[in-house]
Design an enzyme around this catalytic site. Sequence first.
Site, PDB file in Angstrom:
ATOM      1  N   ASP A  68     -34.300  -5.342  -5.601  1.00 28.40           N
ATOM      2  CA  ASP A  68     -33.766  -6.683  -5.370  1.00 28.40           C
ATOM      3  C   ASP A  68     -34.116  -7.522  -6.604  1.00 28.40           C
ATOM      4  OD1 ASP A  68     -33.419  -9.385  -4.540  1.00 28.40           O
ATOM      5  OD2 ASP A  68     -33.665  -8.773  -2.445  1.00 28.40           O
ATOM      6  N   TYR A 178     -23.261 -21.975  -6.275  1.00 25.52           N
ATOM      7  CA  TYR A 178     -22.656 -20.933  -7.115  1.00 25.52           C
ATOM      8  C   TYR A 178     -22.237 -21.531  -8.455  1.00 25.52           C
ATOM      9  CZ  TYR A 178     -19.824 -16.708  -8.050  1.00 25.52           C
ATOM     10  OH  TYR A 178     -19.284 -15.553  -8.580  1.00 25.52           O
TER      11      TYR A 178
HETATM   12  N1  LIG Z   1     -15.294 -10.651  -7.613  1.00 26.71           N
HETATM   13  C1  LIG Z   1     -15.014 -11.782  -8.228  1.00 26.71           C
HETATM   14  O1  LIG Z   1     -13.917 -12.349  -8.090  1.00 26.71           O
HETATM   15  C2  LIG Z   1     -16.042 -12.402  -9.140  1.00 26.71           C
HETATM   16  C3  LIG Z   1     -15.622 -13.473  -9.933  1.00 26.71           C
HETATM   17  C4  LIG Z   1     -16.520 -14.065 -10.796  1.00 26.71           C
HETATM   18  C5  LIG Z   1     -17.822 -13.583 -10.866  1.00 26.71           C
HETATM   19  N2  LIG Z   1     -18.209 -12.552 -10.070  1.00 26.71           N
HETATM   20  C6  LIG Z   1     -19.595 -12.088 -10.202  1.00 26.71           C
HETATM   21  O2  LIG Z   1     -19.602 -10.703 -10.408  1.00 26.71           O
HETATM   22  C7  LIG Z   1     -20.874 -10.183 -10.027  1.00 26.71           C
HETATM   23  C8  LIG Z   1     -20.656  -8.943  -9.201  1.00 26.71           C
HETATM   24  O3  LIG Z   1     -20.010  -9.302  -7.997  1.00 26.71           O
HETATM   25  P1  LIG Z   1     -18.869  -8.428  -7.333  1.00 26.71           P
HETATM   26  O4  LIG Z   1     -17.684  -9.283  -7.193  1.00 26.71           O
HETATM   27  O5  LIG Z   1     -18.763  -7.125  -8.021  1.00 26.71           O
HETATM   28  O6  LIG Z   1     -19.469  -8.279  -5.863  1.00 26.71           O
HETATM   29  P2  LIG Z   1     -19.894  -7.024  -4.994  1.00 26.71           P
HETATM   30  O7  LIG Z   1     -20.445  -7.612  -3.735  1.00 26.71           O
HETATM   31  O8  LIG Z   1     -18.797  -6.041  -4.897  1.00 26.71           O
HETATM   32  O9  LIG Z   1     -21.081  -6.374  -5.831  1.00 26.71           O
HETATM   33  C9  LIG Z   1     -22.310  -7.032  -5.992  1.00 26.71           C
HETATM   34  C10 LIG Z   1     -23.445  -6.010  -5.906  1.00 26.71           C
HETATM   35  O10 LIG Z   1     -24.673  -6.724  -6.110  1.00 26.71           O
HETATM   36  C11 LIG Z   1     -25.614  -6.270  -5.158  1.00 26.71           C
HETATM   37  N3  LIG Z   1     -26.616  -7.297  -4.929  1.00 26.71           N
HETATM   38  C12 LIG Z   1     -26.484  -8.442  -4.219  1.00 26.71           C
HETATM   39  N4  LIG Z   1     -27.641  -9.108  -4.196  1.00 26.71           N
HETATM   40  C13 LIG Z   1     -28.522  -8.385  -4.924  1.00 26.71           C
HETATM   41  C14 LIG Z   1     -29.887  -8.563  -5.260  1.00 26.71           C
HETATM   42  N5  LIG Z   1     -30.581  -9.601  -4.814  1.00 26.71           N
HETATM   43  N6  LIG Z   1     -30.480  -7.618  -6.034  1.00 26.71           N
HETATM   44  C15 LIG Z   1     -29.797  -6.516  -6.451  1.00 26.71           C
HETATM   45  N7  LIG Z   1     -28.509  -6.304  -6.148  1.00 26.71           N
HETATM   46  C16 LIG Z   1     -27.873  -7.233  -5.388  1.00 26.71           C
HETATM   47  C17 LIG Z   1     -24.789  -5.964  -3.921  1.00 26.71           C
HETATM   48  O11 LIG Z   1     -25.473  -5.091  -3.036  1.00 26.71           O
HETATM   49  C18 LIG Z   1     -23.532  -5.362  -4.522  1.00 26.71           C
HETATM   50  O12 LIG Z   1     -23.652  -3.960  -4.656  1.00 26.71           O
HETATM   51  C19 LIG Z   1     -21.589 -11.322  -9.305  1.00 26.71           C
HETATM   52  O13 LIG Z   1     -22.526 -11.917 -10.176  1.00 26.71           O
HETATM   53  C20 LIG Z   1     -20.467 -12.286  -8.985  1.00 26.71           C
HETATM   54  O14 LIG Z   1     -20.916 -13.605  -8.856  1.00 26.71           O
HETATM   55  C21 LIG Z   1     -17.336 -11.949  -9.210  1.00 26.71           C
END
Ligand SMILES: NC(=O)c1ccc[n+]([C@@H]2O[C@H](COP(=O)([O-])OP(=O)(O)OC[C@H]3O[C@@H](n4cnc5c(N)ncnc54)[C@H](O)[C@@H]3O)[C@@H](O)[C@H]2O)c1
Length: 276
Positions: A68, A178
């Site tokens: 984490d 966020y």
């Molecule tokens: N999907 C989008 O549209 C989008 C847009 C802009 C930014 N983001 C950013 O991209 C990044 C990845 O997100 P995603 O969209 O792939 O989401 P996702 O939920 O598919 O993947 C995120 C991963 O992070 C893990 N995670 C969450 N909290 C955690 C912690 N405390 N410690 C370790 N691992 C943890 C989750 O278990 C998951 O596997 C994030 O920082 C998110 O804010 C996503």
Amino acid sequence: MTSSELFSVEGYGVVVTGGASGLGLAFAEALAENGAAVTILDVDGKAIESEVARLVDAGHDVRGEVVDVTDHARLDAAFDAAVAAHGRLDVAFANAGIDSGPGFVSGWAGAERPRNYDGALETYTDERWNRVIDVNLNGVFATIRSATRHLRPQRSGRIIVTTSLAAIKTEPVIGAAYMAAKAGCAHLTRNVALELAAYGITVNAIAPGFIVTNIGSGHAKDPAAQEAMAKDIPMHRVGFPDDIKGLALFLASPASAYVTGQQIVIDGGWGLGLAD
Ligand SMILES: NC(=O)c1ccc[n+]([C@@H]2O[C@H](COP(=O)([O-])OP(=O)(O)OC[C@H]3O[C@@H](n4cnc5c(N)ncnc54)[C@H](O)[C@@H]3O)[C@@H](O)[C@H]2O)c1
């Protein structure tokens, strides 16, 4: 180096936080498919197990550990273990992040965006604010610090932070914490880039728009949500994790050696405004 070698990450040691799903998994795949040894750190043990097994079966050098990012001592230990396993650290993706719950309006796209009391400032609890900052900002700081402890002495490396279009353009559907966390990460990226430039370490951010992943209980997987969003995006489609692999490879490889402190938006033109 010939230009054909510019994108080579062969033999690199890589760590990806939040690497078991979505964008982090795409980063892990992009690097592993190009010959890097990759460690996935994530809170989701089951997802780590299945994704690591899938990638290893495909012939890639990938390992995982349940960590984490809010546990900074564990994070340090996991970086040490990754360096021990791969023999080196070249690239760290500070990517783990969570959705922040409802914003002050409902509905991602279209004219119907009613006010949402659950996401209004007066009902925004300290607990919710602190949790998002703890994962999305403090976790990124701690990841960068863990990586820097290995990268600075060797005077090389790449740090790549996942921010968001929300770091630049406020999005009322997403909660306030966020916005603050992602804008904080974007400026932290610049500050760390400045500190580490003289050591040959580059620090850049990838700012995605709307990408279909599991974030926010996978709300982006809903075809109706995708269709509505596509109308607002100048390229008329939502993004998928594969869309981000090329940029990840660019920022991780020698091709970007002279690029640092930059946040690169990858959003199909969404941040530009509404076209047709
Ligand atoms: N999907 C989008 O549209 C989008 C847009 C802009 C930014 N983001 C950013 O991209 C990044 C990845 O997100 P995603 O969209 O792939 O989401 P996702 O939920 O598919 O993947 C995120 C991963 O992070 C893990 N995670 C969450 N909290 C955690 C912690 N405390 N410690 C370790 N691992 C943890 C989750 O278990 C998951 O596997 C994030 O920082 C998110 O804010 C996503």
